[in-house]
Design a protein around this motif. Structure first.
Motif, PDB file in Angstrom:
ATOM      1  N   THR A 459       0.832  -1.198   0.000  1.00 31.61           N
ATOM      2  CA  THR A 459       0.000   0.000   0.000  1.00 31.61           C
ATOM      3  C   THR A 459       0.871   1.254   0.000  1.00 31.61           C
ATOM      4  O   THR A 459       2.052   1.215   0.351  1.00 31.61           O
ATOM      5  CB  THR A 459      -0.917   0.033   1.246  1.00 31.61           C
ATOM      6  OG1 THR A 459      -0.107  -0.073   2.419  1.00 31.61           O
ATOM      7  CG2 THR A 459      -1.919  -1.092   1.208  1.00 31.61           C
ATOM      8  N   LEU A 465      -4.435  -1.576   5.241  1.00 31.87           N
ATOM      9  CA  LEU A 465      -5.417  -1.885   4.210  1.00 31.87           C
ATOM     10  C   LEU A 465      -6.823  -1.717   4.783  1.00 31.87           C
ATOM     11  O   LEU A 465      -7.118  -2.199   5.886  1.00 31.87           O
ATOM     12  CB  LEU A 465      -5.204  -3.323   3.732  1.00 31.87           C
ATOM     13  CG  LEU A 465      -5.961  -3.785   2.498  1.00 31.87           C
ATOM     14  CD1 LEU A 465      -5.511  -3.007   1.266  1.00 31.87           C
ATOM     15  CD2 LEU A 465      -5.719  -5.281   2.279  1.00 31.87           C
ATOM     16  N   ASP A 466      -7.685  -1.027   4.058  1.00 32.28           N
ATOM     17  CA  ASP A 466      -9.067  -0.815   4.495  1.00 32.28           C
ATOM     18  C   ASP A 466      -9.835  -2.136   4.337  1.00 32.28           C
ATOM     19  O   ASP A 466     -10.094  -2.568   3.205  1.00 32.28           O
ATOM     20  CB  ASP A 466      -9.705   0.272   3.632  1.00 32.28           C
ATOM     21  CG  ASP A 466     -11.139   0.592   4.041  1.00 32.28           C
ATOM     22  OD1 ASP A 466     -11.773  -0.248   4.690  1.00 32.28           O
ATOM     23  OD2 ASP A 466     -11.617   1.677   3.682  1.00 32.28           O
ATOM     24  N   PRO A 467     -10.215  -2.791   5.433  1.00 35.94           N
ATOM     25  CA  PRO A 467     -10.873  -4.105   5.321  1.00 35.94           C
ATOM     26  C   PRO A 467     -12.213  -4.034   4.601  1.00 35.94           C
ATOM     27  O   PRO A 467     -12.592  -4.972   3.887  1.00 35.94           O
ATOM     28  CB  PRO A 467     -11.027  -4.561   6.776  1.00 35.94           C
ATOM     29  CG  PRO A 467     -10.912  -3.316   7.594  1.00 35.94           C
ATOM     30  CD  PRO A 467     -10.035  -2.379   6.835  1.00 35.94           C
ATOM     31  N   GLY A 468     -12.945  -2.925   4.774  1.00 36.62           N
ATOM     32  CA  GLY A 468     -14.238  -2.794   4.104  1.00 36.62           C
ATOM     33  C   GLY A 468     -14.075  -2.681   2.596  1.00 36.62           C
ATOM     34  O   GLY A 468     -14.801  -3.338   1.825  1.00 36.62           O
ATOM     35  N   TRP A 470     -11.533  -3.688   0.873  1.00 34.64           N
ATOM     36  CA  TRP A 470     -11.008  -4.957   0.367  1.00 34.64           C
ATOM     37  C   TRP A 470     -12.137  -5.981   0.203  1.00 34.64           C
ATOM     38  O   TRP A 470     -12.240  -6.653  -0.826  1.00 34.64           O
ATOM     39  CB  TRP A 470      -9.938  -5.508   1.312  1.00 34.64           C
ATOM     40  CG  TRP A 470      -9.396  -6.831   0.870  1.00 34.64           C
ATOM     41  CD1 TRP A 470      -9.761  -8.056   1.331  1.00 34.64           C
ATOM     42  CD2 TRP A 470      -8.423  -7.067  -0.155  1.00 34.64           C
ATOM     43  NE1 TRP A 470      -9.073  -9.045   0.675  1.00 34.64           N
ATOM     44  CE2 TRP A 470      -8.246  -8.461  -0.245  1.00 34.64           C
ATOM     45  CE3 TRP A 470      -7.684  -6.223  -0.984  1.00 34.64           C
ATOM     46  CZ2 TRP A 470      -7.359  -9.038  -1.148  1.00 34.64           C
ATOM     47  CZ3 TRP A 470      -6.793  -6.797  -1.882  1.00 34.64           C
ATOM     48  CH2 TRP A 470      -6.634  -8.182  -1.967  1.00 34.64           C
ATOM     49  N   ALA A 471     -12.998  -6.095   1.216  1.00 37.48           N
ATOM     50  CA  ALA A 471     -14.097  -7.060   1.144  1.00 37.48           C
ATOM     51  C   ALA A 471     -15.031  -6.747  -0.023  1.00 37.48           C
ATOM     52  O   ALA A 471     -15.478  -7.655  -0.742  1.00 37.48           O
ATOM     53  CB  ALA A 471     -14.878  -7.061   2.471  1.00 37.48           C
ATOM     54  N   CYS A 474     -13.611  -7.800  -3.360  1.00 34.54           N
ATOM     55  CA  CYS A 474     -13.495  -9.249  -3.566  1.00 34.54           C
ATOM     56  C   CYS A 474     -14.833  -9.939  -3.806  1.00 34.54           C
ATOM     57  O   CYS A 474     -14.870 -11.171  -4.000  1.00 34.54           O
ATOM     58  CB  CYS A 474     -12.833  -9.889  -2.348  1.00 34.54           C
ATOM     59  SG  CYS A 474     -11.099  -9.408  -2.119  1.00 34.54           S
ATOM     60  N   PRO A 482      -6.937 -14.332   3.584  1.00 34.71           N
ATOM     61  CA  PRO A 482      -6.673 -12.931   3.955  1.00 34.71           C
ATOM     62  C   PRO A 482      -5.356 -12.470   3.343  1.00 34.71           C
ATOM     63  O   PRO A 482      -4.391 -13.230   3.267  1.00 34.71           O
ATOM     64  CB  PRO A 482      -6.596 -12.980   5.487  1.00 34.71           C
ATOM     65  CG  PRO A 482      -7.386 -14.186   5.861  1.00 34.71           C
ATOM     66  CD  PRO A 482      -7.164 -15.184   4.759  1.00 34.71           C
ATOM     67  N   HIS A 485       0.102  -8.517   3.818  1.00 32.58           N
ATOM     68  CA  HIS A 485       0.491  -7.120   3.593  1.00 32.58           C
ATOM     69  C   HIS A 485       1.982  -6.967   3.873  1.00 32.58           C
ATOM     70  O   HIS A 485       2.451  -7.178   4.986  1.00 32.58           O
ATOM     71  CB  HIS A 485      -0.326  -6.215   4.523  1.00 32.58           C
ATOM     72  CG  HIS A 485      -0.166  -4.753   4.234  1.00 32.58           C
ATOM     73  ND1 HIS A 485      -0.685  -3.779   5.054  1.00 32.58           N
ATOM     74  CD2 HIS A 485       0.443  -4.089   3.211  1.00 32.58           C
ATOM     75  CE1 HIS A 485      -0.406  -2.582   4.555  1.00 32.58           C
ATOM     76  NE2 HIS A 485       0.279  -2.756   3.446  1.00 32.58           N
TER      77      HIS A 485
END
Length: 520
Positions: A459, A465-468, A470-471, A474, A482, A485
């Motif tokens: 990054t 990393l923004d998990p929201g 990323w989800a 995907c 997962p 990073h």
């Protein structure tokens, strides 16, 4: 050699340009190590004088026509001048990237069996070059600069009379460069003067068609054949050049603020690293009318960001798909409007007069991409059987899989060796993730040790990393583990900043790639 040939031959292009446009400006990000007193701003005539000086010194050191000469030295634009000087002696430059580790460089030199090796004190001090080891391959180890015990340095050689140009065989070997080595030790590709001239002629036609005369900033490996075809086209069209050895954003910002390029060319992954320039308050990309990248397909997100950073009407991004073995194979262009809806896997069309492309399975069905190219290399040095093994008559197997699009354009899916179960295209999935997660600077999908797909991600400024995001990115992709990073500098990269996927997968599966969380 007639005037036309002189203007595009590696041995004479700089001198021919100096006769026609002696005051043409050249800018560097750091001085030539062979002539530091020139500084970072000089002329085409000055460059021609440097090439002649080197030709005289190298001749005095015993280098003669027909001999292979390996060049493995610290990264600097003087590699360009050294290469032209060697060609002017009728010698065959064997260019080894400064970024290649010492053991790999030694393998390439062993394969090439050169009569001479040109290096410098910096490479010896770093441990990349062992003079005693190289003497087992060739007795002639020369320094382009600096000093080391028992070695002759060009610094102490008096430049005598510049020797006359020898006779040239346009179909014989002219230069040897190497492939990226994404899957292992790079291959040495032998190129003829005629093959290199084919690259130059078609690129000159494109430049003429679009009326390109913009100041050209080039940050491409000095050991890659692309640098020399670009140099020839720029010299033919009297274009001011800036040659950058350092791809660091701070260096680029400093050079661009003064040089104000209208055309910028670098490697696709370097353009990704340059995305912050689009938000820089000094707006170093505002003057750019044209962007060019070769080597790999570019991420659509990066194209949109770069075109958006320009203040020029009708800004264009040229993307060329090709290999060291073939030169450019297909070309496509993006406009601002077209980039918003472009398919990232489309790499365009074959180049009239230079290449033809075939995909045996037609539309949508993955097929090997094969090409006929007037610019194809002659062979792999020391691996001739491997070269002929990729030929089907006159058709060259690119080692890539793709298909024809609706309008017969070529779509690149993946390298054949990188295919993964569950994904139609690894590269397309990576494009999707890069587009939907803005903080990403790299994402590479590899196979995890336990099976399944593992994303390796980097990054901007190593931000979390923004998990929201990323989800959400995907949702339409197969289930993946997962993401791991890590930092950009931990990725195994080639000289043109391609990720070595096979080596990366090995690091991941062996547990030898540290994650950021593990470092805190």
């Amino acid at each position: 050699m007639n005037k036309r040939q002189r203007r595009i031959h590696l041995a004479t292009m700089v001198q021919a340009a100096a006769e026609r446009n002696p005051s043409g400006p050249i800018t560097l990000d750091k001085p030539l190590s062979v002539r530091p007193e020139l500084g970072t701003r000089f002329t085409v005539a000055d460059l021609a004088a440097v090439v002649d000086m080197l030709r005289a010194k190298l001749h005095a050191c015993g280098i003669r026509a027909g001999e292979r000469v390996a060049v493995y030295k610290t990264n600097n634009a003087d590699i360009l001048a050294i290469t032209c000087a060697l060609a002017g002696l009728g010698a065959i430059p064997v260019l080894v990237s400064p970024a290649v580790p010492g053991p790999i460089a030694a393998q390439l030199v062993q394969r090439a069996q050169p009569r001479h090796i040109l290096t410098d004190a910096g490479k010896i001090a770093s441990g990349d070059v062992d003079p005693d080891g190289y003497r087992q391959v060739t007795p002639s180890v020369l320094l382009t600069g600096g000093s080391a015990e028992g070695l002759q340095s060009l610094d102490g050689v008096v430049a005598g009379v510049v020797p006359p140009l020898p006779d040239f065989d346009t179909d014989g070997p002219c230069i040897i460069t190497h492939t990226s080595g994404t899957t292992g030790v790079p291959k040495l590709v032998e190129q003829s003067a005629r093959g290199l001239a084919a690259h130059i002629r078609i690129q000159r036609r494109i430049a003429t068609l679009f009326g390109i005369r913009e100041p050209w900033a080039l940050c491409v490996s000095f050991v890659h054949a692309r640098t020399y075809s670009a140099l020839a086209v720029g010299l033919l069209r009297h274009i001011p050049f800036a040659f950058l050895a350092d791809h660091d954003v701070a260096t680029v910002r400093r050079v661009f603020r003064e040089f104000r390029p209208g055309l910028v060319e670098t490697h696709p992954n370097t353009f990704v690293q340059w995305e912050p320039l689009a938000e820089d308050p000094d707006r170093p990309l505002s003057s750019v009318r044209y962007y060019i990248s070769t080597f790999d397909a570019i991420h659509p997100r990066t194209v949109r960001i770069l075109l958006g950073a320009s203040d020029r009407r009708g800004a264009i991004y040229f993307q060329a798909y090709g290999q060291t073995e073939t030169g450019p194979v297909t070309v496509r262009l993006y406009t601002r409007r077209g980039a918003r809806r472009a398919h990232g896997r489309c790499v365009g069309y074959g180049i009239p007069g230079l290449t033809r492309v075939r995909l045996r399975n037609g539309r949508r069905a993955p097929s090997h991409i094969e090409v006929r190219s007037k610019g194809r290399g002659l062979t792999y040095v020391g691996e001739e059987g491997r070269f002929t093994g990729q030929l089907d008559g006159t058709w060259w197997n690119m080692g890539d899989l793709g298909y024809r699009g609706k309008w017969q354009c070529v779509h690149l899916l993946d390298r054949e060796v990188d295919r993964m179960d569950g994904l139609d295209s690894v590269l397309e999935a990576e494009d999707t993730l890069m587009t939907l997660v803005p903080e990403l600077t790299e994402v590479v999908l590899v196979e995890a040790a336990s099976g399944g797909i593992l994303p390796v991600v980097c990054t901007r400024d190593d931000r979390p990393l923004d998990p929201g995001a990323w989800a959400a990115a995907c949702v339409d992709l197969p289930v993946m583990q997962p993401p791991l990073h890590t930092t950009w500098d931990r990725l195994p990269l080639t000289a043109t900043f391609k990720v070595k996927r096979v080596e990366l997968q090995r690091l991941v599966q062996d547990g030898r790639l540290p994650a950021l969380a593990a470092e805190r």
